[in-house]
Design an enzyme around this catalytic site. Structure first.
Site, PDB file in Angstrom:
ATOM      1  N   SER A  47     -17.072  41.699  67.349  1.00 45.43           N
ATOM      2  CA  SER A  47     -17.482  42.457  68.525  1.00 45.43           C
ATOM      3  C   SER A  47     -18.277  43.679  68.094  1.00 45.43           C
ATOM      4  O   SER A  47     -18.741  43.745  66.948  1.00 45.43           O
ATOM      5  CB  SER A  47     -16.268  42.849  69.363  1.00 45.43           C
ATOM      6  OG  SER A  47     -16.679  43.329  70.624  1.00 45.43           O
ATOM      7  N   ASN A  48     -18.468  44.618  68.996  1.00 47.96           N
ATOM      8  CA  ASN A  48     -19.184  45.846  68.647  1.00 47.96           C
ATOM      9  C   ASN A  48     -18.592  47.014  69.433  1.00 47.96           C
ATOM     10  O   ASN A  48     -17.735  46.827  70.287  1.00 47.96           O
ATOM     11  CB  ASN A  48     -20.691  45.688  68.905  1.00 47.96           C
ATOM     12  CG  ASN A  48     -20.990  45.484  70.372  1.00 47.96           C
ATOM     13  OD1 ASN A  48     -20.740  46.350  71.200  1.00 47.96           O
ATOM     14  ND2 ASN A  48     -21.512  44.302  70.709  1.00 47.96           N
TER      15      ASN A  48
END
Lengths: 228, 228
Positions: A38-39
């Site tokens: 993810s980020n």
């Protein structure tokens, strides 16, 4: 307090009659049932845009990846996890909207093959191959009858260069660039500063809270909407 | 309600005089300034253990990866992100504790080399090489004077086999195994069901909320502590 004051006043309904599709948050790309990629997008900027657009009179659909935020009251809300799910939701919704604002930090890559069982750590090294996710912004802008399309660029270096290149390459109407290497603004912060580019022009929106920046960006978008 | 009733009563101080080090939550492994690898651990089980251990009279240090939970009042709290940071914090703290409960879902791998700038998506495919993170549980259990060491195993298949293998291989005193493939329990759920293994024995703790399971696991740990 300024924002609350603005919100409690009757806002000028400059976006009345417009229907705006907004994406927000990160996407989550599964690697196996336990692990994911993810980020650091918090979703705050996209949610602020959704709230501000409604207050300015627009009808809003918000497509959001996993965030800690509550769905804003009054908008149509579609929760997704992966980039592919976000792409599918946007493509299903986009025809009903005049404006598309791609504010989500969509994962550029997903793993080639998602494992159905947890990967065991038997090996000292693990190699994963990632393939590209569909490009939501470029796909929307390439539609036969595209909405007014606004992108975001989160860059850690050469901000203006990459943002203007993205504007041209993806045929966007407008792009908002923010420097995520400055931790006082951007991801997870309540503040941001944006450089807005459109074909033939640009404007800097100085550091401010994301609610105020949302009003400023929507006002600027609206000024350019009629020229598109 | 049972849990609240228990909490409001004076708990039997069965852990009085013991100092317990607990890890909780996922770890977050940076890929570049924007992207990271993580897992679906919510931290709820570890935080429930920290709260229950204090109520039973123990002194608690909680080392936690990024979660949505508030640090429990009364315990020493150390927030970390990566597996390496969690390893460092645990190794610095462990000498002061009688018991170590490794409840965190520590990332087994991190990327070989963290990029200081955001990776551009110029290529159709991206290959990343991951190397193994230090094994916190095994390192603690291998210390010259190890604390009573309790591990957790989150498995999607062959639960009992993998858990018992881990117990032996890492020389743990006890291991709690939960099946994360059942979405009604485990990651992100308020409920769980655990199979507890120790050298020569095992006990099933049936599905329950994580607060009650924490009390049951700590009671079981305490029964075996003196035999270790």
């Amino acid at each position: 307090e300024l924002v609350e004051a603005l919100a409690e006043q009757n806002q000028p309904q400059i976006l009345a009659g417009k229907s705006i599709l907004i994406t927000a948050g990160p996407t989550q790309e599964a690697i196996d049932p336990v692990r994911y990629l993810s980020n650091h997008s918090s979703g705050k900027m996209g949610y602020a845009l959704a709230i501000a657009a409604q207050k300015l009179g627009a009808t809003v659909t918000l497509v959001s990846g996993p965030t800690r935020l509550n769905p804003p009251a009054g908008c149509e809300f579609i929760g997704v996890k992966s980039a592919q799910q976000m792409y599918d939701a946007v493509m299903q919704q986009v025809d009903k909207h005049n404006v598309f604002i791609g504010c989500a930090a969509v994962a550029d890559y997903r793993v080639d093959e998602v494992m159905s069982q947890k990967i065991k750590k038997d090996n000292d090294k693990l190699s994963l191959t990632f393939v590209k996710n569909p490009d939501i912004l470029a796909s929307v802008a390439a539609l036969p009858k595209p909405p007014f399309t606004v992108g975001f660029a989160a860059e850690t270096h050469d901000l203006s260069h990459y943002a203007q290149d993205k504007l041209k390459r993806k045929k966007l109407n407008m792009i908002a660039a923010n420097d995520v290497s400055d931790t006082s603004i951007g991801f997870n912060s309540d503040h941001n500063a944006l450089s807005i580019f459109w074909p033939g022009g640009q404007q800097r929106l100085a550091k401010n809270n994301k609610d105020m920046l949302a009003y400023q960006l929507l006002t600027l978008m609206n000024q350019h909407y009629d020229n598109a």
